[in-house]
Structure formats: C-alpha cells, structure tokens
Design a protein around this motif. Structure first.
Motif: not given
Length: 202
Positions: A71-88
């Motif tokens: 739980g807790g927050s995940l930084d939306p600026d992390l690379p996984v959320f910025q680079k196109p790829g498979g559904a998260i």
C-alpha cells in the motif's frame, strides 16, 4: 524467478544497491528470459530501487507489468509509468494505494492476484524479478516452477542485513522445496544456472 547473487549469497548490499552490478551478458540473459513471459512480477521496493521499466526492447507484444505493494503511494513519475509497454496491474495487499493513471489496482491477496492473472488475464508464464520478500511469499505458496540464477563470483556484499533471495536472513521456510539443475554455464567470473521444480512425491 530470475536473480543475481553475490559469492556470499546476497542479492544486494546492506545499503540496497540497485541492479547493474553484474555483466552485460547477465543483462542480455535477463531480457531473453523476459521475452518469453506473458507477465513480469516485481515488488514495490525492487521497482523503486532499480527504476525498472519492465519492458522488452523490440518486442511487439509486451508482457503485462505487475507490481506487488502493501500500500501507500507510488510515484507516478517512476519510469515504469512513463514508458510505453504492457498493461500495468497493481496488487495492493494492504492499505489502499494512491491511484496511478493507466494502472489497474487489485486490492487483494497475493494468491488471489496470481489466480486473477491466470484465469482472467490469460497469464501462463509469469516471470518474477524480486525482491526477496516477494520470492519468500511465493516460495511459501509453492508457486515457483523455475529458478534462473546468476552467481556473480566477482562480488562480495557481506552484512547480516544484506538481503538474500528470500529476503533478510530470518526463519527458514516452513518446508524445503526440491529443485533440479537443468542449465549450467560458467562465463567470465559469473555462472548462469537454471533450476526446475521437482514434482512433489506422493
């Protein structure tokens, strides 16, 4: 599973050194293993420390990107959320995490999430890259079929609190899990090994 361990059995230092301390050949092997997967699974700590994108260069259909967090927050600026790829897909096992645009949150247990991946999302080959606490949880569920390991004889991390493949050294697993080696490839101070789970007797 896919991990690199030091000569003294650690996956990182006491200061949680990020990945990148093994050879280019090890990284190439990592990408090759990823390319066969329907989904990649990591824990939040590993995702943040290694700043992963969880993608496979040049692959048309990218594997799903699955993150386990208490739980807790995940930084939306992390690379996984910025680079196109498979559904998260987020597996949130504790307090509700903040919403991440483009990510699907599953507020559930790890076993239930694995079931969702298999039955609802068509995942047949799930590739896990850590961390140790997640691997321990999967081992306790007896949910590991293959283990790919890079033994990096060139590095010693040391330290009682340096993590191993099953987390910070503590109690043993509830029972032993039997694997058999099916690949052995020594190369320039490293050894690439693969193990397959042996069927339970009886």
């Amino acid at each position: 599973m896919n991990f690199a361990i030091s000569a003294d059995g650690k996956i990182s230092s006491t200061g949680k050194r990020p990945s990148g301390w093994t050879s280019p050949a090890d990284h190439t092997r990592l990408l090759a293993l990823r390319s066969t997967a329907d989904a990649i699974l990591v824990g939040k700590g590993t995702l943040v420390a290694d700043r992963m994108t969880m993608t496979v260069p040049g692959k048309t259909v990218q594997p799903l990107r699955c993150i386990v967090t208490r739980g807790g927050s995940l930084d939306p600026d992390l690379p996984v959320f910025q680079k196109p790829g498979g559904a998260i897909h987020l597996c949130v096992t504790g307090d509700r995490a903040g919403e991440i645009p483009g990510a699907t949150a599953h507020h559930t247990t790890l076993p239930a999430f694995l079931g969702t991946l298999a039955t609802d999302l068509g995942v047949k080959h799930l590739h896990c890259e850590g961390g140790g606490e997640l691997v321990r949880a999967l081992a306790e569920l007896d949910a590991i079929d293959e283990f790919h390991l890079t033994l990096a004889g060139h590095t010693l991390f040391g330290g009682l609190s340096a993590p191993t493949v099953t987390g910070i050294p503590s109690e043993f697993l509830p029972r032993s899990l039997d694997f058999e080696i099916n690949h052995f490839e020594p190369r320039d101070g490293e050894c690439f090994l693969s193990y397959r789970r042996k069927p339970s007797e009886g």
